[in-house]
Write a protein that holds these residues in place. Structure first.
Motif, mmCIF file in Angstrom:
data_model
loop_
_atom_site.group_PDB
_atom_site.id
_atom_site.type_symbol
_atom_site.label_atom_id
_atom_site.label_comp_id
_atom_site.label_asym_id
_atom_site.label_seq_id
_atom_site.Cartn_x
_atom_site.Cartn_y
_atom_site.Cartn_z
ATOM 1 N N ALA A 70 -4.593 9.553 -0.626
ATOM 2 C CA ALA A 70 -3.425 9.481 0.247
ATOM 3 C C ALA A 70 -3.291 10.700 1.150
ATOM 4 O O ALA A 70 -3.568 11.836 0.740
ATOM 5 C CB ALA A 70 -2.161 9.332 -0.592
ATOM 6 N N ARG A 72 -1.740 11.843 5.522
ATOM 7 C CA ARG A 72 -1.369 11.446 6.867
ATOM 8 C C ARG A 72 -2.615 11.065 7.657
ATOM 9 O O ARG A 72 -3.734 11.455 7.299
ATOM 10 C CB ARG A 72 -0.642 12.591 7.568
ATOM 11 C CG ARG A 72 0.828 12.734 7.188
ATOM 12 C CD ARG A 72 1.474 13.856 7.964
ATOM 13 N NE ARG A 72 2.922 13.850 7.824
ATOM 14 C CZ ARG A 72 3.714 14.816 8.266
ATOM 15 N NH1 ARG A 72 3.186 15.860 8.885
ATOM 16 N NH2 ARG A 72 5.019 14.731 8.109
ATOM 17 N N PRO A 73 -2.445 10.319 8.755
ATOM 18 C CA PRO A 73 -3.609 10.002 9.603
ATOM 19 C C PRO A 73 -4.313 11.273 10.074
ATOM 20 O O PRO A 73 -3.670 12.259 10.443
ATOM 21 C CB PRO A 73 -2.977 9.260 10.790
ATOM 22 C CG PRO A 73 -1.721 8.665 10.244
ATOM 23 C CD PRO A 73 -1.210 9.669 9.251
ATOM 24 N N LYS A 77 -8.497 11.118 4.489
ATOM 25 C CA LYS A 77 -8.512 10.162 3.382
ATOM 26 C C LYS A 77 -9.628 9.123 3.527
ATOM 27 O O LYS A 77 -10.298 8.792 2.539
ATOM 28 C CB LYS A 77 -7.152 9.495 3.220
ATOM 29 C CG LYS A 77 -6.593 8.774 4.412
ATOM 30 C CD LYS A 77 -5.171 8.292 4.131
ATOM 31 C CE LYS A 77 -4.587 7.508 5.309
ATOM 32 N NZ LYS A 77 -4.413 8.363 6.506
ATOM 33 N N GLU A 101 -8.887 -2.481 8.299
ATOM 34 C CA GLU A 101 -8.488 -1.568 9.372
ATOM 35 C C GLU A 101 -9.597 -1.336 10.390
ATOM 36 O O GLU A 101 -9.326 -1.189 11.579
ATOM 37 C CB GLU A 101 -8.059 -0.231 8.745
ATOM 38 C CG GLU A 101 -7.577 0.819 9.716
ATOM 39 C CD GLU A 101 -6.178 0.531 10.244
ATOM 40 O OE1 GLU A 101 -5.645 1.379 10.973
ATOM 41 O OE2 GLU A 101 -5.622 -0.540 9.934
ATOM 42 N N TYR A 155 -6.562 -0.673 3.755
ATOM 43 C CA TYR A 155 -5.905 0.295 2.928
ATOM 44 C C TYR A 155 -4.814 -0.383 2.134
ATOM 45 O O TYR A 155 -4.517 -1.557 2.360
ATOM 46 C CB TYR A 155 -5.366 1.485 3.745
ATOM 47 C CG TYR A 155 -4.388 1.146 4.859
ATOM 48 C CD1 TYR A 155 -3.016 1.087 4.627
ATOM 49 C CD2 TYR A 155 -4.865 0.914 6.146
ATOM 50 C CE1 TYR A 155 -2.138 0.812 5.638
ATOM 51 C CE2 TYR A 155 -3.973 0.622 7.167
ATOM 52 C CZ TYR A 155 -2.604 0.580 6.914
ATOM 53 O OH TYR A 155 -1.720 0.286 7.921
ATOM 54 N N GLN A 157 -1.466 -0.424 1.877
ATOM 55 C CA GLN A 157 -0.219 -0.974 2.404
ATOM 56 C C GLN A 157 -0.377 -2.251 3.225
ATOM 57 O O GLN A 157 0.630 -2.884 3.563
ATOM 58 C CB GLN A 157 0.513 0.079 3.241
ATOM 59 C CG GLN A 157 1.213 1.159 2.432
ATOM 60 C CD GLN A 157 0.277 2.248 1.939
ATOM 61 O OE1 GLN A 157 -0.899 2.306 2.319
ATOM 62 N NE2 GLN A 157 0.779 3.112 1.084
ATOM 63 N N SER A 190 -4.494 5.217 1.136
ATOM 64 C CA SER A 190 -3.063 4.979 1.188
ATOM 65 C C SER A 190 -2.363 5.866 2.208
ATOM 66 O O SER A 190 -2.710 7.045 2.377
ATOM 67 C CB SER A 190 -2.443 5.242 -0.198
ATOM 68 O OG SER A 190 -1.044 5.152 -0.153
ATOM 69 N N GLN A 191 -1.372 5.303 2.855
ATOM 70 C CA GLN A 191 -0.494 6.071 3.730
ATOM 71 C C GLN A 191 0.521 6.849 2.897
ATOM 72 O O GLN A 191 0.817 6.488 1.762
ATOM 73 C CB GLN A 191 0.266 5.145 4.673
ATOM 74 C CG GLN A 191 -0.601 4.358 5.639
ATOM 75 C CD GLN A 191 0.234 3.393 6.464
ATOM 76 O OE1 GLN A 191 1.287 2.946 6.042
ATOM 77 N NE2 GLN A 191 -0.245 3.075 7.649
ATOM 78 N N ASP A 193 4.566 8.596 3.281
ATOM 79 C CA ASP A 193 5.778 8.366 4.053
ATOM 80 C C ASP A 193 5.977 9.459 5.102
ATOM 81 O O ASP A 193 5.596 10.613 4.895
ATOM 82 C CB ASP A 193 6.984 8.336 3.113
ATOM 83 C CG ASP A 193 8.189 7.702 3.756
ATOM 84 O OD1 ASP A 193 8.291 6.464 3.703
ATOM 85 O OD2 ASP A 193 9.021 8.443 4.304
ATOM 86 N N ARG A 194 6.593 9.073 6.219
ATOM 87 C CA ARG A 194 6.845 10.029 7.303
ATOM 88 C C ARG A 194 7.820 11.120 6.886
ATOM 89 O O ARG A 194 7.922 12.158 7.552
ATOM 90 C CB ARG A 194 7.375 9.297 8.536
ATOM 91 C CG ARG A 194 6.318 8.476 9.252
ATOM 92 C CD ARG A 194 6.873 7.821 10.497
ATOM 93 N NE ARG A 194 7.898 6.832 10.181
ATOM 94 C CZ ARG A 194 8.606 6.171 11.091
ATOM 95 N NH1 ARG A 194 8.408 6.398 12.365
ATOM 96 N NH2 ARG A 194 9.503 5.274 10.720
ATOM 97 N N ARG A 210 3.820 5.855 0.765
ATOM 98 C CA ARG A 210 4.617 4.903 1.548
ATOM 99 C C ARG A 210 4.547 3.531 0.890
ATOM 100 O O ARG A 210 3.466 2.991 0.680
ATOM 101 C CB ARG A 210 4.093 4.835 2.985
ATOM 102 C CG ARG A 210 4.855 3.846 3.861
ATOM 103 C CD ARG A 210 4.367 3.871 5.301
ATOM 104 N NE ARG A 210 5.026 2.822 6.071
ATOM 105 C CZ ARG A 210 4.522 1.595 6.261
ATOM 106 N NH1 ARG A 210 3.342 1.286 5.739
ATOM 107 N NH2 ARG A 210 5.173 0.700 6.962
#
Length: 237
Positions: A70, A72-73, A77, A101, A155, A157, A190-191, A193-194, A210
């Protein structure tokens, strides 16, 4: 690629550049990255974060593990997931990348950028890009695979993005049962959360995953969190 200094020292140099030259931090970081041979800082940090674990992560996984990868973009990851598959291939294990994706061409290009030898292990990786990817599809595809097979899912989500597919919680439960029975290792990109704030903690943790649709994170056995050139692998109690 070996850096001229540890990443924390490179960050310090960028902050000094901000103070002395009155430039935004992202511009200073990108300039430092170019000096190290990367087009921008996000590429440097993603490679270093993934590289810090890539030599050991496979040996730290047990047959039947469900691993969350996990971040952030742009923080490594997907790179780490693909390096895990490359290491599995080098160990003569079956390695499969299930992606909703990327195209196969994009995935192959990414894999080639990670290969440090001329043995072509990346060519042995199987890449599946079907829109039908779901737990049932993956289980059917991997039926009969040997223990220690490694599969990475890109991924988490979006596994249940199509309404025709089962709920995410049901899919993770099914994949976990399949993993325990067969010894297949699953990695889930995995993403996070912002709301994750790198000013308050250096790395995200399990609370930052997320979850647009609820899923019991206790179904996973291990998690790897990446951010800004750092990575940490932990057990999930």
């Amino acid at each position: 690629m070996k850096l001229s200094a540890p990443i924390f020292q490179l960050k310090r140099r960028a902050k000094i550049m901000v103070r002395n030259n009155n430039v935004p931090l992202h511009e200073a970081l990108d300039q430092i990255a170019r000096e190290e041979g990367f087009a921008r800082w996000s590429l440097l940090s993603s490679q270093i974060a993934a590289g810090s674990l890539s030599k050991t992560i496979l040996s730290r996984l047990d047959d039947g593990d469900l691993l969350l990868v996990a971040g952030r973009p742009g923080h490594g990851k997907t790179t780490l997931g693909l390096q895990l598959l490359l290491d599995a291939a080098r160990n003569d294990r079956k390695a499969v990348f299930f992606t909703l994706e990327s195209t196969e061409q994009q995935a192959r290009k990414h894999i080639r950028s990670l290969e440090k030898d001329a043995h072509g292990f990346g060519d042995t990786l199987e890449i599946v890009t079907s829109d039908e990817i779901s737990a049932d599809y993956i289980i059917h595809h991997l039926s009969g695979s040997k223990r220690g097979t490694v599969a990475v899912i890109d991924y988490l989500q979006i596994l249940d993005q199509q309404r025709s597919k089962p709920a995410l919680s049901d899919q993770v439960l099914a994949l976990g049962e399949f993993a325990r029975k067969t010894g297949v290792v699953f990695g889930f990109i995995s993403q996070i959360d912002r709301s994750f704030d790198p000013e308050s903690k250096r790395l995200p943790d399990i609370r930052d995953i997320r979850l647009p649709n609820l899923v019991d994170l206790g179904l996973f056995t291990k998690a790897c969190f990446l951010h800004n050139g750092e990575a940490h692998l932990q057990d999930i109690a």
